[in-house]
Design a protein around this motif. Structure first.
Motif, PDB file in Angstrom:
ATOM      1  N   ASN A  83       0.857  -1.188   0.000  1.00  0.00           N
ATOM      2  CA  ASN A  83       0.000   0.000   0.000  1.00  0.00           C
ATOM      3  C   ASN A  83       0.897   1.243   0.000  1.00  0.00           C
ATOM      4  N   PRO A  84       0.819   2.075  -1.048  1.00  0.00           N
ATOM      5  CA  PRO A  84       1.695   3.248  -1.107  1.00  0.00           C
ATOM      6  C   PRO A  84       1.207   4.390  -0.221  1.00  0.00           C
ATOM      7  N   LEU A  85      -0.003   4.261   0.321  1.00  0.00           N
ATOM      8  CA  LEU A  85      -0.566   5.359   1.118  1.00  0.00           C
ATOM      9  C   LEU A  85      -0.446   5.049   2.603  1.00  0.00           C
ATOM     10  N   PRO A  86      -0.155   6.063   3.424  1.00  0.00           N
ATOM     11  CA  PRO A  86      -0.152   5.837   4.875  1.00  0.00           C
ATOM     12  C   PRO A  86      -1.585   5.771   5.397  1.00  0.00           C
ATOM     13  N   ALA A  87      -1.793   5.079   6.509  1.00  0.00           N
ATOM     14  CA  ALA A  87      -3.151   4.948   7.071  1.00  0.00           C
ATOM     15  C   ALA A  87      -3.505   6.179   7.892  1.00  0.00           C
ATOM     16  N   THR A  88      -3.521   7.334   7.250  1.00  0.00           N
ATOM     17  CA  THR A  88      -3.865   8.580   7.940  1.00  0.00           C
ATOM     18  C   THR A  88      -5.375   8.659   8.134  1.00  0.00           C
ATOM     19  N   PRO A  89      -5.842   9.502   9.060  1.00  0.00           N
ATOM     20  CA  PRO A  89      -7.296   9.678   9.228  1.00  0.00           C
ATOM     21  C   PRO A  89      -7.975  10.068   7.915  1.00  0.00           C
ATOM     22  N   GLU A  90      -7.279  10.855   7.072  1.00  0.00           N
ATOM     23  CA  GLU A  90      -7.872  11.287   5.790  1.00  0.00           C
ATOM     24  C   GLU A  90      -8.073  10.086   4.866  1.00  0.00           C
ATOM     25  N   ASN A  91      -7.031   9.238   4.766  1.00  0.00           N
ATOM     26  CA  ASN A  91      -7.153   8.077   3.880  1.00  0.00           C
ATOM     27  C   ASN A  91      -8.192   7.095   4.399  1.00  0.00           C
ATOM     28  N   LEU A  92      -8.281   6.949   5.721  1.00  0.00           N
ATOM     29  CA  LEU A  92      -9.294   6.056   6.300  1.00  0.00           C
ATOM     30  C   LEU A  92     -10.697   6.598   6.046  1.00  0.00           C
ATOM     31  N   ALA A  93     -10.845   7.923   6.176  1.00  0.00           N
ATOM     32  CA  ALA A  93     -12.168   8.525   5.938  1.00  0.00           C
ATOM     33  C   ALA A  93     -12.567   8.363   4.473  1.00  0.00           C
ATOM     34  N   ALA A  94     -11.579   8.534   3.574  1.00  0.00           N
ATOM     35  CA  ALA A  94     -11.876   8.363   2.139  1.00  0.00           C
ATOM     36  C   ALA A  94     -12.228   6.902   1.858  1.00  0.00           C
ATOM     37  N   GLY A  95     -11.487   5.982   2.491  1.00  0.00           N
ATOM     38  CA  GLY A  95     -11.757   4.551   2.306  1.00  0.00           C
ATOM     39  C   GLY A  95     -13.143   4.185   2.795  1.00  0.00           C
ATOM     40  N   LYS A  96     -13.542   4.783   3.913  1.00  0.00           N
ATOM     41  CA  LYS A  96     -14.868   4.510   4.471  1.00  0.00           C
ATOM     42  C   LYS A  96     -15.963   4.955   3.492  1.00  0.00           C
ATOM     43  N   LYS A  97     -15.770   6.143   2.939  1.00  0.00           N
ATOM     44  CA  LYS A  97     -16.760   6.680   2.010  1.00  0.00           C
ATOM     45  C   LYS A  97     -16.893   5.757   0.786  1.00  0.00           C
ATOM     46  N   LEU A  98     -15.744   5.300   0.286  1.00  0.00           N
ATOM     47  CA  LEU A  98     -15.750   4.429  -0.895  1.00  0.00           C
ATOM     48  C   LEU A  98     -16.356   3.062  -0.572  1.00  0.00           C
TER      49      LEU A  98
END
Ligand code: HEC
Length: 178
Positions: A83-98
């Protein structure tokens, strides 16, 4: 000098004539049901694909110019794709939305296969149970890209970065279920 100016004038006149011919052809059809004149339609008329069918893999030995080709098997993807992305709150929130847009009809809000259509569609496995938490992000990325025997593929619909965000969110769901 004079002939050069004349030349310019002729060119302008030709361009104006062409433009008006084109616009009248495109815009001024009286019958709204009639197909309009298309100018350079090659973007609109792509190769037809039947719905529910995924794109074919390129032939063996084909060389890509711009596409990213992923490993063919889920085992290899899990091994080589990080996974090239860090598990930041922003990426987790985007993942949740998707996840909530694409995956919950079958997998459910919590990932435990309690989706709203599982009474009419084969229920998927519980992703927050058994060995699923131990699977790496490359496994999830591959599954989303290519789908499964029953699960649809999402490689054409969800951008790579978004698939990595969903992979982070699946681990979040698994942590929440512990
Ligand atoms: C239309 C229903 C449906 C949707 C939508 C769906 N899945 Fe699935 N999924 C399934 C089914 C059915 C299976 C089990 C059979 C198979 O793999 O085809 C499955 C299996 C899985 C597995 C387990 C793979 C394995 O090999 O054990 C993962 C991971 C997964 N899905 C992730 C996702 C993610 C992430 C999304 C959203 C991007 C998603 N699925 C959307 C139906 C769906």
């Amino acid at each position: 000098m004079q002939s050069r100016i004349l030349n310019q004038v002729t060119r302008l006149a030709v361009a104006a004539g062409l433009a008006s011919a084109l616009t009248s052809g495109i815009a001024c059809t009286k019958n709204p049901d009639q197909t309009k004149l298309q100018y350079v339609p090659d973007m609109a008329d792509g190769a037809a694909l039947k719905s529910q069918r995924d794109f074919l893999q390129p032939p063996e030995g084909a060389v890509t110019r711009s596409a990213i080709l992923y490993p063919g098997s889920i085992e290899e993807s899990e091994k080589v794709l990080d996974n090239p992305l860090p598990a930041t709150p922003e990426n987790l929130a985007a993942g949740k939305k998707l996840w909530n847009s694409y995956c919950i009809p079958c997998h459910g809000v919590k990932g435990n296969s309690q989706g709203s259509i599982t009474d009419v569609y084969p229920a998927p496995p519980n992703l927050v149970d058994k060995d699923y938490p131990a699977h790496k992000d490359g496994f999830y990325f591959h599954k989303m890209t290519f789908g499964g025997a029953i699960m649809p593929a999402y490689g054409h619909a969800i951008a790579p970065q978004e698939r990595w965000q969903i992979a982070h969110y699946i681990h979040e769901l698994q942590r929440a279920a512990r």
